[in-house]
Design an enzyme around this catalytic site. Structure first.
Site, short mmCIF file in Angstrom:
data_model
loop_
_atom_site.label_atom_id
_atom_site.label_comp_id
_atom_site.label_asym_id
_atom_site.label_seq_id
_atom_site.Cartn_x
_atom_site.Cartn_y
_atom_site.Cartn_z
N CYS A 30 4.12 -9.13 -63.26
CA CYS A 30 4.99 -8.19 -63.95
C CYS A 30 4.33 -6.83 -64.09
O CYS A 30 3.15 -6.66 -63.78
CB CYS A 30 5.36 -8.73 -65.32
SG CYS A 30 3.92 -8.93 -66.41
N ASP A 438 11.45 23.65 -39.96
CA ASP A 438 10.70 24.35 -38.92
C ASP A 438 11.41 24.06 -37.60
O ASP A 438 12.11 23.05 -37.49
CB ASP A 438 9.26 23.85 -38.89
CG ASP A 438 8.44 24.48 -37.78
OD1 ASP A 438 8.49 25.71 -37.64
OD2 ASP A 438 7.79 23.73 -37.04
N ASP A 626 2.28 24.29 -41.01
CA ASP A 626 3.32 23.85 -41.95
C ASP A 626 2.75 23.12 -43.15
O ASP A 626 3.47 22.88 -44.13
CB ASP A 626 4.33 22.94 -41.25
CG ASP A 626 5.29 23.71 -40.36
OD1 ASP A 626 5.65 24.84 -40.74
OD2 ASP A 626 5.65 23.19 -39.30
#
Length: 734
Positions: A30, A438, A626
């Site tokens: 959990c 791009d 980029d």
């Protein structure tokens, strides 16, 4: 005698002066377990990362190199109540299979006992309002005890063991109150039966275990299906390769012994173990994992191949460019692991709420018992109400609300060609309302393509291709690829910056600049027709030809842009390429907003401008330039062909040549975010309604068991809806 433990074999360098190890941990079920483990391990000095992957119960640890013994982590986990050992795929899978079978056996025992105890309980319920004799009721209660007690002892093992480990470590988890509730219900039932009472709760206890086991089995199966994706990737990894150790001598060696520059032999039916380039031979290969192309691809000299590709027919010699953990397949596997281990914002919120559960619910149950006693109720009724509170407030639904959606969505996105590289990427992508693309390598394919190859006579194309093999220029490489040239022309000479020439049958042939080939007029006409293209000329004596070379748009770019517009997403192009090339791409795609010749700083400035307006930007790009703008955007995405730095920066990576994974990812993210919020409110709403009702004494332990388990199953079933979020966009493998 003290036994030394050496786990250095399992430790690997993680870069930047860090070391990494993966540990398999038993008993993690959990969000509370995950949070406790991460807090406990992060508290160790020099540990920089402690992250639990609930899907395969694995802990990823990173620490400063040379400062810690990995055995210390295993000791710390033991102190926290968890058994751990170095993670190995084969042993972990065997353990998982064994546990799955054990859970199914427990579920079978619990379900069988539940059916029988319920059959005995029905006559008691009806007899209590009619004329059942006390002796008959006692007989049915003792039969229920005979069935329920041993069944609960066996079927409750997953919860009892987990609770005992937690208590032994002087802590609690979700299984502690569950175990207390079951044991109290059974103990009270035995006492009630001994004292000939009307009510016993064997049915409630055994039904609670049945419902809990159903939820745990469903949760495990869901996680195993998602982990199977990673398992399938692991199955694609060949462990050995056939390496050339001499001109004609080969040897079977482990992949770890292969280095860049080595030459390996790839026989028919073998799976490639390395990334590299074919230097000899011809075959058909299946590399759908990387390219998304389900049809076999012809491989010959110059064709790139990737680890995991299957060689279908001929024999190939491959020069290695990357091996072992440096291959593209290994990178994809790491990205998938990141997706399964990472935490989202909503998941962190659910984790924090789950951590508060144990102390709050214990206090609530105790106060409920005391409150009812002070109100004049007997201890019997007060304890029954307290047991109902313990059972009904189990936060299984809250703990499952976000992880199940994230697990299902991550697996579904991978099948659509998208890998997550950040825990909250799904949520941020769902919020994006503007996309900046791009152009080069993103809207277009990364490789150059001869777009007019079909218009060139076959003999001319073949001759130009052979001549192109003698040049190192990327444009010449595109011509050679288009012609499928295999052998260069003997005696060809390359003139730097101009081109390459040779003599064939006494006739001079040239390939290179238009001026070098005397084809300026023909080249100018081609430039006018296709301004974004690069022109390479070929001459054979007086014959002149030009090849139009450029990066072609991705095959489905037009469809994808139209689909994004239909989803009310703003779109623009920011490219460092020439204005004619960017204008042509924007016109073809129907994107009115574009800028050419922009620098990385210009892209960041534009992103910041949009941020100030409240716009959430998805940046899609590749290449080193980029990387800053990918990091600056609200969320970012790169093609798998992107430079390594960009992949590390991007939140998501998509596979294959099509652009479809971009819009598919947006669809999945929006659906997943909707389901996360929905599940969170379902879990919170359940507890808001259920707790007061349980405290009021209206709910019996049996009804509490059904309500709690029903809420968990509802949350999981709702999460499964994340598998079907796409609205008809072409698959990445199409």
């Amino acid at each position: 005698m003290q036994v030394s433990r050496d786990f250095s074999h399992y430790v690997r360098a993680a870069g930047e002066g860090l070391q990494h190890i993966d540990l398999a941990v038993e008993g993690v079920h959990c969000a509370g377990c995950m949070a406790k483990i991460e807090r406990g391990l992060s508290a160790i000095p020099d540990v920089t990362l402690a992250r639990v992957n609930l899907t395969d119960r694995r802990v990823a640890l990173e620490w400063k190199a040379g400062t810690l013994d990995p055995a210390r982590f295993i000791d710390r986990l033991e102190e926290l109540g968890y058994k751990a050992y170095p993670y190995e795929t084969a042993s972990a899978e065997a353990t998982e299979v064994a546990e799955s079978r054990f859970l199914l056996r427990c579920l079978g025992v619990a379900a069988f006992a539940t059916m029988n105890v319920m059959m005995l309980s029905i006559p008691v319920w009806s007899g209590n309002v009619s004329d059942m004799l006390p002796e008959q009721r006692d007989f049915f209660h003792w039969l229920s005890a005979l069935i329920g007690l041993p069944a609960a002892a066996y079927a409750g093992q997953p919860f009892f063991r987990s609770a005992w480990r937690a208590l032994s470590a002087k802590t609690t988890n979700m299984d502690v109150p569950i175990s207390i509730g079951v044991i109290l219900a059974l103990g009270m039932s035995v006492v009630e039966t001994i004292h000939h009472a009307e009510h016993a709760y064997f049915d409630a206890a055994i039904m609670l275990l049945t419902f809990l086991l159903v939820g745990r089995v469903l949760d495990q199966n869901m996680r195993r299906r998602t982990r199977a994706v990673a398992g399938n990737l692991a199955a694609l990894k060949a462990e050995t390769a056939t390496k050339f150790v001499g001109p004609d001598e080969i040897s079977q060696v482990p992949v770890a012994a292969i280095n860049p520059g080595d030459i390996v032999l790839l026989r028919p039916g073998e799976r490639c173990a390395v990334d590299g380039t074919v230097i000899e031979g011809r075959s058909e290969i299946d590399q759908s994992l990387i390219t998304g192309e389900t049809l076999y691809v012809t491989a010959d000299t110059g064709t790139p191949v990737y680890a995991g590709s299957m060689n279908i027919s001929g024999t190939l010699r491959v020069r290695v460019s990357a091996a072992s953990e440096a291959t593209l397949l290994a990178e994809i596997t790491r990205l998938l692991d990141n997706a399964l281990e990472a935490r989202s914002r909503y998941r962190r919120l659910a984790d924090r709420a789950s951590r508060l559960y144990a102390p709050v619910v214990h206090a609530t149950a105790l106060l409920t018992i005391l409150g009812w006693v002070l109100a004049g109720a007997g201890w019997h009724d007060a304890i029954v109400t307290g047991v109902a509170v313990l059972i009904i407030t189990c936060p299984c639904a809250l703990g499952l609300a976000i992880p199940t959606v994230q697990t299902v969505a991550s697996g579904a996105m991978f099948k659509s060609g998208v890998l997550l590289n950040a825990g909250d990427a799904i949520e941020r992508l769902a919020e994006a309302d503007h996309i900046i693309f791009d152009k080069t390598g993103t809207l277009t394919l990364p490789d150059l393509d001869v777009v007019n190859a079909a218009a060139i006579p076959a003999d001319i194309l073949a001759l130009a291709g052979q001549l192109a093999l003698s040049s190192h220029h990327p444009v010449a490489a595109a011509v050679a690829q288009a012609a499928r040239a295999k052998s260069p022309i003997v005696g060809a000479v390359e003139e730097a910056g101009q081109g390459v020439h040779a003599s064939v049958d006494g006739v001079e042939i040239r390939l290179g600049r238009p001026s070098f080939c005397g084809a300026d007029d023909l080249a100018r006409s081609s430039v006018d027709l296709d301004p974004e293209a690069s022109i390479v000329a070929f001459s054979r004596g007086a014959e002149k030809f030009v090849f139009t070379v450029r990066q072609a748009l991705r095959p489905d770019a037009v469809t994808v842009i139209a689909a994004l517009k239909a989803r009310n997403v703003g779109i623009e192009i920011l490219s460092g390429d020439r204005e004619p090339a960017v204008r042509a791409a924007a016109t073809a795609l129907g994107i009115p907003e574009w800028r050419a010749g922009v620098t990385p700083a210009d892209k960041i400035a534009r992103i910041e401008e949009l941020k100030r307006r409240g716009t959430r930007v998805l940046m899609v790009g590749d290449g080193m330039n980029d990387a800053p703008s990918l990091a600056a955007a609200h969320v970012s995405m790169s093609p798998i062909s992107a430079a390594h730095l960009s992949q590390a920066t991007a939140d998501l990576v998509f596979l294959g040549k099509p652009l479809a994974p971009v819009v598919t990812a947006v669809d999945y993210a929006r659906k997943a975010l909707h389901l996360m919020r929905q599940n969170l409110w379902l879990a919170i709403g359940y507890n808001i309604l259920a707790v007061p009702i349980a405290i009021s004494g209206v709910v019996t332990p049996l009804i509490a068991a059904a309500a709690m388990s029903g809420s968990s199953i509802l949350v999981m079933l709702n999460a499964l809806r994340a598998r079907s979020a796409s609205r008809g966009i072409t698959s990445w493998k199409s």
